[in-house]
Design a protein around this motif. Structure first.
Motif, PDB file in Angstrom:
ATOM      1  N   ILE A 261       0.845  -1.204   0.000  1.00 20.54           N
ATOM      2  CA  ILE A 261       0.000   0.000   0.000  1.00 20.54           C
ATOM      3  C   ILE A 261       0.875   1.247   0.000  1.00 20.54           C
ATOM      4  O   ILE A 261       0.594   2.221  -0.716  1.00 20.54           O
ATOM      5  CB  ILE A 261      -0.950  -0.004   1.209  1.00 20.54           C
ATOM      6  CG1 ILE A 261      -2.032  -1.082   1.029  1.00 20.54           C
ATOM      7  CG2 ILE A 261      -1.597   1.369   1.399  1.00 20.54           C
ATOM      8  CD1 ILE A 261      -2.911  -1.278   2.246  1.00 20.54           C
ATOM      9  N   LYS A 262       1.949   1.217   0.795  1.00 22.11           N
ATOM     10  CA  LYS A 262       2.858   2.351   0.813  1.00 22.11           C
ATOM     11  C   LYS A 262       3.472   2.581  -0.562  1.00 22.11           C
ATOM     12  O   LYS A 262       3.614   3.724  -1.013  1.00 22.11           O
ATOM     13  CB  LYS A 262       3.974   2.117   1.837  1.00 22.11           C
ATOM     14  CG  LYS A 262       3.498   2.021   3.282  1.00 22.11           C
ATOM     15  CD  LYS A 262       2.933   3.337   3.769  1.00 22.11           C
ATOM     16  CE  LYS A 262       2.495   3.234   5.222  1.00 22.11           C
ATOM     17  NZ  LYS A 262       1.900   4.488   5.721  1.00 22.11           N
ATOM     18  N   ILE A 263       3.842   1.493  -1.230  1.00 24.62           N
ATOM     19  CA  ILE A 263       4.423   1.610  -2.566  1.00 24.62           C
ATOM     20  C   ILE A 263       3.395   2.169  -3.545  1.00 24.62           C
ATOM     21  O   ILE A 263       3.712   3.026  -4.390  1.00 24.62           O
ATOM     22  CB  ILE A 263       4.949   0.234  -3.040  1.00 24.62           C
ATOM     23  CG1 ILE A 263       6.149  -0.183  -2.189  1.00 24.62           C
ATOM     24  CG2 ILE A 263       5.324   0.278  -4.519  1.00 24.62           C
ATOM     25  CD1 ILE A 263       6.608  -1.603  -2.414  1.00 24.62           C
ATOM     26  N   GLU A 264       2.154   1.702  -3.425  1.00 27.65           N
ATOM     27  CA  GLU A 264       1.089   2.212  -4.295  1.00 27.65           C
ATOM     28  C   GLU A 264       0.869   3.706  -4.074  1.00 27.65           C
ATOM     29  O   GLU A 264       0.645   4.458  -5.030  1.00 27.65           O
ATOM     30  CB  GLU A 264      -0.210   1.447  -4.023  1.00 27.65           C
ATOM     31  CG  GLU A 264      -0.185   0.005  -4.511  1.00 27.65           C
ATOM     32  CD  GLU A 264      -1.384  -0.793  -4.034  1.00 27.65           C
ATOM     33  OE1 GLU A 264      -2.268  -0.190  -3.378  1.00 27.65           O
ATOM     34  OE2 GLU A 264      -1.444  -2.009  -4.313  1.00 27.65           O
ATOM     35  N   GLU A 265       0.946   4.141  -2.814  1.00 23.39           N
ATOM     36  CA  GLU A 265       0.772   5.561  -2.511  1.00 23.39           C
ATOM     37  C   GLU A 265       1.876   6.392  -3.162  1.00 23.39           C
ATOM     38  O   GLU A 265       1.620   7.469  -3.708  1.00 23.39           O
ATOM     39  CB  GLU A 265       0.773   5.773  -1.002  1.00 23.39           C
ATOM     40  CG  GLU A 265      -0.467   5.223  -0.305  1.00 23.39           C
ATOM     41  CD  GLU A 265      -0.383   5.326   1.205  1.00 23.39           C
ATOM     42  OE1 GLU A 265       0.708   5.712   1.707  1.00 23.39           O
ATOM     43  OE2 GLU A 265      -1.375   5.025   1.890  1.00 23.39           O
ATOM     44  N   VAL A 266       3.119   5.886  -3.110  1.00 29.43           N
ATOM     45  CA  VAL A 266       4.221   6.612  -3.739  1.00 29.43           C
ATOM     46  C   VAL A 266       4.046   6.634  -5.248  1.00 29.43           C
ATOM     47  O   VAL A 266       4.300   7.650  -5.909  1.00 29.43           O
ATOM     48  CB  VAL A 266       5.579   5.977  -3.358  1.00 29.43           C
ATOM     49  CG1 VAL A 266       6.713   6.659  -4.109  1.00 29.43           C
ATOM     50  CG2 VAL A 266       5.813   6.076  -1.861  1.00 29.43           C
ATOM     51  N   LEU A 267       3.599   5.501  -5.806  1.00 31.99           N
ATOM     52  CA  LEU A 267       3.384   5.445  -7.253  1.00 31.99           C
ATOM     53  C   LEU A 267       2.322   6.444  -7.692  1.00 31.99           C
ATOM     54  O   LEU A 267       2.445   7.081  -8.747  1.00 31.99           O
ATOM     55  CB  LEU A 267       2.975   4.028  -7.667  1.00 31.99           C
ATOM     56  CG  LEU A 267       4.109   3.009  -7.761  1.00 31.99           C
ATOM     57  CD1 LEU A 267       3.545   1.611  -7.984  1.00 31.99           C
ATOM     58  CD2 LEU A 267       5.078   3.371  -8.879  1.00 31.99           C
ATOM     59  N   GLU A 268       1.280   6.582  -6.882  1.00 34.34           N
ATOM     60  CA  GLU A 268       0.236   7.553  -7.217  1.00 34.34           C
ATOM     61  C   GLU A 268       0.797   8.964  -7.232  1.00 34.34           C
ATOM     62  O   GLU A 268       0.438   9.777  -8.077  1.00 34.34           O
ATOM     63  CB  GLU A 268      -0.914   7.455  -6.208  1.00 34.34           C
ATOM     64  CG  GLU A 268      -1.759   6.195  -6.371  1.00 34.34           C
ATOM     65  CD  GLU A 268      -2.842   6.095  -5.308  1.00 34.34           C
ATOM     66  OE1 GLU A 268      -2.930   7.028  -4.485  1.00 34.34           O
ATOM     67  OE2 GLU A 268      -3.586   5.101  -5.313  1.00 34.34           O
TER      68      GLU A 268
ATOM     69  N   GLN B 136       2.587   9.636 -10.527  1.00 37.05           N
ATOM     70  CA  GLN B 136       1.842   9.675 -11.789  1.00 37.05           C
ATOM     71  C   GLN B 136       1.689  11.118 -12.268  1.00 37.05           C
ATOM     72  O   GLN B 136       0.604  11.685 -12.295  1.00 37.05           O
ATOM     73  CB  GLN B 136       0.468   9.011 -11.609  1.00 37.05           C
ATOM     74  CG  GLN B 136       0.532   7.564 -11.171  1.00 37.05           C
ATOM     75  CD  GLN B 136       1.381   6.709 -12.107  1.00 37.05           C
ATOM     76  OE1 GLN B 136       1.264   6.810 -13.326  1.00 37.05           O
ATOM     77  NE2 GLN B 136       2.237   5.885 -11.538  1.00 37.05           N
ATOM     78  N   THR B 137       2.813  11.723 -12.627  1.00 35.54           N
ATOM     79  CA  THR B 137       2.823  13.111 -13.077  1.00 35.54           C
ATOM     80  C   THR B 137       3.238  13.214 -14.537  1.00 35.54           C
ATOM     81  O   THR B 137       3.659  14.270 -14.984  1.00 35.54           O
ATOM     82  CB  THR B 137       3.782  13.934 -12.215  1.00 35.54           C
ATOM     83  OG1 THR B 137       5.088  13.327 -12.259  1.00 35.54           O
ATOM     84  CG2 THR B 137       3.305  14.019 -10.770  1.00 35.54           C
ATOM     85  N   VAL B 138       3.134  12.102 -15.264  1.00 35.96           N
ATOM     86  CA  VAL B 138       3.581  12.091 -16.658  1.00 35.96           C
ATOM     87  C   VAL B 138       2.785  13.090 -17.489  1.00 35.96           C
ATOM     88  O   VAL B 138       3.351  13.859 -18.282  1.00 35.96           O
ATOM     89  CB  VAL B 138       3.457  10.675 -17.259  1.00 35.96           C
ATOM     90  CG1 VAL B 138       3.815  10.700 -18.750  1.00 35.96           C
ATOM     91  CG2 VAL B 138       4.356   9.711 -16.505  1.00 35.96           C
TER      92      VAL B 138
END
Length: 266
Positions: free
Chosen positions: A99-106, A109-111
């Motif tokens: 979940i922490k990794i998913e939060e960082v990935l979100e 998402q600035t592409v």
């Protein structure tokens, strides 16, 4: 596994040279917040290891009343707790870290935003080039207006470049955070395997890549070990580990951090 152990050995932090203390720098006083010092007990041994204590630097100065902790037993206790994660708790930790990794990935998402700002920057550069050509060909009556426009375009370009630099730095930091979380997950969930027969210098780094900090606090005449895992220091892990009673009881006040860590009676 051997490749990972070799990588750990290459970057290891040396244990305390006289005691092989594994938690030096990780155990904090819950009262004054200072890191506990490693104090050897010369010519005394526990389980074949030189005895030492984790002591608050403020204790000898009479600035803090935190009671010292038996170092050998605390080291063994923390290693055992990290090694004894049940399958159920391992799955829970895996999910927390994912979940922490998913939060960082979100956050990464600035592409689309990056592309929009990049297009804006490229257009500004083209506009500046066009206005520069116009300035060369313009007569005196409109040169002032073109120069003012160029100044405004240059300011917009500087702002666009600043935003792109900030986004690039953020993406870089997020990738580093994801790498560190992945490393924590791998080493935590396989801790027992990695720790088996590991030398102290490897154990020190292995623990330091998993554990953020440790508090020993007192509540209702019992001592509790609070273990904060890297990347998860704000999770509620109360009762996550099993209990073990080996440290003398003390009735000093309890700290207020219990809800944010793994709380284990010792």
């Amino acid at each position: 596994m051997q490749e990972l152990l070799d990588a750990i050995a290459e970057e290891y932090n040396r244990p305390h040279r006289k005691t092989n203390a594994l938690l030096a720098g990780l155990v904090h006083c819950p009262y004054c917040g200072r890191r506990l010092s490693v104090i050897p007990e010369f010519d005394r041994w526990t389980n074949g290891k030189p005895r030492f204590k984790y002591v608050c630097p403020g204790y000898r100065k009479k600035e803090c009343n935190f009671k010292a902790v038996d170092g050998v037993l605390l080291d063994e206790f923390v290693v055992q707790q990290l090694s004894d994660l049940s399958d159920e708790n391992s799955e829970r930790f895996r999910r927390i870290l994912e979940i922490k990794i998913e939060e960082v990935l979100e956050q990464s998402q600035t592409v689309q935003e990056h592309n929009l700002i990049k297009k804006k920057r490229d257009k500004l550069k083209a506009d500046i080039a066009a206005q520069t050509r116009n300035l060369r060909e313009a007569d005196g009556s409109i040169k002032q207006f073109i120069q003012e426009d160029l100044q405004n375009l240059a300011e917009e370009l500087r702002e666009a470049e600043r935003q792109l630099s900030k986004l690039d730095e953020g993406r870089k930091n997020n990738m580093i955070a994801i790498r560190d979380l992945e490393m924590t997950k791998e080493r935590l969930l396989s801790f027992a395997e990695y720790a088996k027969d590991a030398q102290p210098e490897v154990m020190v780094t292995l623990i330091q890549t998993i554990v953020e900090r440790i508090h020993i606090v007192d509540k209702d005449d019992e001592r509790y070990c609070h273990i904060f895992i890297k990347g998860c220091s704000e999770e509620d892990y109360t009762g996550f580990f099993q209990t073990a009673g080996y440290i003398e009881h003390n009735s000093a006040p309890v700290c207020d951090s219990e809800q944010y860590c793994i709380c284990t009676k010792i």
